[in-house]
Scaffold this motif. Structure first.
Motif, short mmCIF file in Angstrom:
data_model
loop_
_atom_site.label_atom_id
_atom_site.label_comp_id
_atom_site.label_asym_id
_atom_site.label_seq_id
_atom_site.Cartn_x
_atom_site.Cartn_y
_atom_site.Cartn_z
N ALA A 15 37.84 45.10 47.87
CA ALA A 15 38.88 45.24 46.84
C ALA A 15 40.24 45.54 47.47
N ALA A 19 43.39 43.06 47.19
CA ALA A 19 44.64 43.51 46.58
C ALA A 19 45.83 43.15 47.47
N ALA A 85 40.40 46.31 42.72
CA ALA A 85 41.54 45.79 43.47
C ALA A 85 42.84 46.12 42.78
N LEU A 86 42.81 46.19 41.45
CA LEU A 86 44.01 46.54 40.70
C LEU A 86 44.51 47.94 41.04
N ALA A 89 46.41 47.21 44.15
CA ALA A 89 47.50 46.23 44.02
C ALA A 89 48.69 46.81 43.28
N SER A 93 52.36 46.84 44.81
CA SER A 93 53.36 46.00 44.17
C SER A 93 54.56 46.82 43.73
N GLU A 281 50.82 45.11 36.54
CA GLU A 281 50.98 44.36 37.79
C GLU A 281 51.79 43.10 37.55
#
Length: 295
Positions: A15, A19, A85-86, A89, A93, A281
């Motif tokens: 993950a 990401a 992964a979120l 990420a 980001s 995201e």
């Protein structure tokens, strides 16, 4: 217990790298004109960019850890864990966008983390070494291919979110199939010498499908409306992988009455948190994309 811990560790490593790959590869497409979203021009442009190759390398590392997780665990456990992964990420980001993650986003992140933990603790998948007959696999792949082609044909005639959503559905379905083929490949490598496995079409079909899915994912990123496409992609992939695992590998989930209720609630919470975080995201990424394309 040790095997289960290894599955979780490998899946979380997957993950993290996924990401990084998502965020970095999205950056590589920021200034590509919209009319080249699904074209050879975009592919040729990206192949000349070191940033895209760096993101791709991270994605490949994520796939290796995913394969290791699937070698030791079930699709039913591994694929939902990849949604985390979120969690990696979003702050990455936000940092690149020079913004802070909102308090609401952190609350959704906590909900996703708790839901994933409950799911892993209560999920008792029944894993078998059985693989469906070739006839069944061909039928499943044929149905998936029709859906993917339909989504792509729909996307090329649209723009904005109307292009991004069908592409995201196609990508999620393709990566779900990649996960199943990866599971089958790892099973074959455990039972047979590598040379014998390499003499079959399986690894080459997996590589081809992975490359096509990655390129289509890049088009989905580029299509814009990431607030819609990112959560769509991340929700469709584990659902597709688990359903395909049931049809092709015969995997099932064993749970008693109260465990089934709690697992259902955890899945609903995971889905809601994934959609919410995916929209955050997407909002960050769309702002960066708008800035990159502003003269």
């Amino acid at each position: 217990m040790i095997d289960q811990l290894l599955v979780v560790v490998f899946a979380l490593c997957a993950a993290i790298f996924m990401a990084i790959g998502i965020v970095v590869r999205q950056r590589a497409t920021l200034d590509v004109p919209e009319e080249h979203g699904i074209s050879v021009v975009m592919v040729a442009t990206l192949l000349r960019r070191p940033l895209w190759w760096a993101g791709t390398a991270a994605a490949v590392a994520g796939f290796v850890f995913q394969a290791l997780a699937l070698d030791n665990g079930s699709l039913i456990v591994v694929q939902p864990l990849l949604v985390s992964a979120l969690l990696f990420a979003l702050p990455l980001s936000a940092r690149l966008a020079h913004r802070r993650v909102s308090g609401g986003a952190w609350l959704w992140a906590v909900l996703l983390t708790v839901s994933l933990a409950i799911f892993v603790l209560l999920a008792h998948p029944r894993v078998t070494e059985r693989v469906a007959p070739v006839r069944t696999i061909v039928a499943v792949v044929a149905v998936c291919s029709v859906v993917v082609i339909g989504c792509v044909l729909l996307a090329v005639r649209r723009s904005g979110w109307q292009r991004a959503v069908p592409l995201a559905v196609a990508v999620g379905l393709m990566f779900g199939l990649v996960a199943v083929l990866t599971k089958i490949l790892m099973q074959e490598l455990d039972k047979n010498p590598a040379a014998q496995v390499l003499a079959t079409p399986l690894p080459y079909a997996l590589v081809l499908l992975g490359v096509l899915a990655t390129l289509l994912q890049q088009s989905a990123f580029h299509a814009g409306s990431l607030q819609t496409s990112v959560p769509t992609m991340l929700v469709v992939e584990p659902i597709a992988a688990v359903l395909l695992g049931v049809f092709i590998l015969g995997e099932t989930l064993t749970a008693n009455g109260w465990e089934a209720v709690v697992l259902t609630a955890a899945v609903v919470a995971m889905t809601a948190a994934t959609i919410a975080l995916g929209r955050d995201e997407g909002a960050y990424e769309e702002e960066l994309e708008a800035q990159a394309r502003t003269p």
